[in-house]
Design an enzyme around this catalytic site. Structure first.
Site, mmCIF file in Angstrom:
data_model
loop_
_atom_site.group_PDB
_atom_site.id
_atom_site.type_symbol
_atom_site.label_atom_id
_atom_site.label_comp_id
_atom_site.label_asym_id
_atom_site.label_seq_id
_atom_site.Cartn_x
_atom_site.Cartn_y
_atom_site.Cartn_z
ATOM 1 N N TYR A 17 0.820 -1.211 0.000
ATOM 2 C CA TYR A 17 0.000 0.000 0.000
ATOM 3 C C TYR A 17 0.854 1.262 0.000
ATOM 4 O O TYR A 17 0.348 2.353 -0.260
ATOM 5 C CB TYR A 17 -0.916 0.033 1.226
ATOM 6 C CG TYR A 17 -1.909 -1.107 1.312
ATOM 7 C CD1 TYR A 17 -2.165 -1.944 0.223
ATOM 8 C CD2 TYR A 17 -2.590 -1.358 2.500
ATOM 9 C CE1 TYR A 17 -3.067 -2.989 0.325
ATOM 10 C CE2 TYR A 17 -3.494 -2.397 2.604
ATOM 11 C CZ TYR A 17 -3.729 -3.210 1.521
ATOM 12 O OH TYR A 17 -4.621 -4.245 1.640
ATOM 13 N N LYS A 27 1.152 -7.006 5.647
ATOM 14 C CA LYS A 27 1.244 -8.092 4.671
ATOM 15 C C LYS A 27 2.578 -8.063 3.935
ATOM 16 O O LYS A 27 3.123 -6.989 3.649
ATOM 17 C CB LYS A 27 0.093 -7.989 3.657
ATOM 18 C CG LYS A 27 -1.274 -7.868 4.310
ATOM 19 C CD LYS A 27 -2.372 -7.699 3.271
ATOM 20 C CE LYS A 27 -3.669 -7.293 3.922
ATOM 21 N NZ LYS A 27 -3.669 -5.860 4.334
ATOM 22 N N HIS A 45 0.500 -11.610 1.235
ATOM 23 C CA HIS A 45 -0.531 -10.791 0.607
ATOM 24 C C HIS A 45 -1.241 -11.488 -0.554
ATOM 25 O O HIS A 45 -2.458 -11.413 -0.692
ATOM 26 C CB HIS A 45 0.078 -9.469 0.125
ATOM 27 C CG HIS A 45 -0.917 -8.373 -0.050
ATOM 28 N ND1 HIS A 45 -0.573 -7.039 -0.052
ATOM 29 C CD2 HIS A 45 -2.260 -8.391 -0.235
ATOM 30 C CE1 HIS A 45 -1.656 -6.298 -0.229
ATOM 31 N NE2 HIS A 45 -2.685 -7.099 -0.365
#
Length: 234
Positions: free
Chosen positions: A51, A80, A113
């Site tokens: 992210y 993750k 992830h």
């Protein structure tokens, strides 16, 4: 504040049933969102190396801890492992980068992830040329199992795994994944997955629980079955 609702993971640790996801957060906005969420009773924050916002989440979380809004013991932080860090020798260093950005000594839950390995520095927009077929999910999972011995993670799990991949993993895993995080909502209920995970002691975490309007499949779905009513009209 009402008592938080929790679910017990297969290692007996407790996880809040409601959390704030930080995917697709715009720059600077995520810091404010974290502070507002924690001030209003949220105790689970979900993020990921992919992210690219953990460096913003860290200061926001720590400010709330310093201000007495929440304690570290009451905060549940999920992160993750990125797709380009699947090689065994990369797993712990990538976790260390996450912990540095989050300004924390440990995360409560660390997930693989995606069940896809990519070459170092690649991302999912680069297509098949970015895929790394020199490492297996088994190797990655075994490296994640070893993280538990470091104290830097309290539980490990996976994200976006299918039933077939979970079945395969259960044949070699010494530690059963505590969680499988996946898209789950009224338009994508995945009852077989929920049943399988329940039977095997794996908690399902739903992302996009009210639907995923930004998904690429949205237009194709609309063309096939027409307009759908909103899950929640707000």
């Amino acid at each position: 504040m009402a008592p938080r609702r929790e679910v017990e993971l297969n290692n007996h640790r407790k996880m809040p049933t409601l959390g704030l996801g930080t995917a697709m957060s715009t720059e600077n906005a995520v810091r404010h969102a974290i502070e507002v969420a924690l001030r209003n009773g949220y105790q689970l924050i979900d993020t990921a190396g992919a992210y690219k916002n953990e460096h913003e989440i860290g200061p926001a979380v720590n400010k709330c801890i310093q201000d007495g809004i929440i304690t570290r013991d009451n905060l549940f932080l999920t992160s993750k492992l990125p797709n380009d860090s699947h090689h065994a020798e990369d797993v712990e260093p990538r976790l260390d980068k996450t912990l540095q950005d989050l300004q924390l000594e440990y995360v409560d839950l660390y997930l693989m992830h995606w069940p896809v390995a990519m070459k170092t520095g690649s991302d999912k927009t680069e297509g098949k040329d970015a895929l790394d077929d020199t490492v297996t999910l088994k190797e990655t999972w075994q490296a994640m199992e070893r993280l538990l011995d470091t104290g830097k993670v309290k539980a490990i799990g996976v994200s976006n795994f299918t039933i077939s991949l979970l079945k395969e993993m259960l044949e070699y895993a010494k530690i059963v994944p505590a969680v499988n995080q996946l898209e789950n909502h009224p338009y994508l209920p995945q009852p077989d997955m929920l049943k399988f995970c329940k039977e095997n002691g794996i908690v399902v975490t739903a992302y996009a629980p009210l639907g995923s309007p930004g998904a690429k499949m949205a237009d194709a779905t609309k063309a096939f079955i027409g307009d759908l009513p909103p899950v929640l009209d707000c």
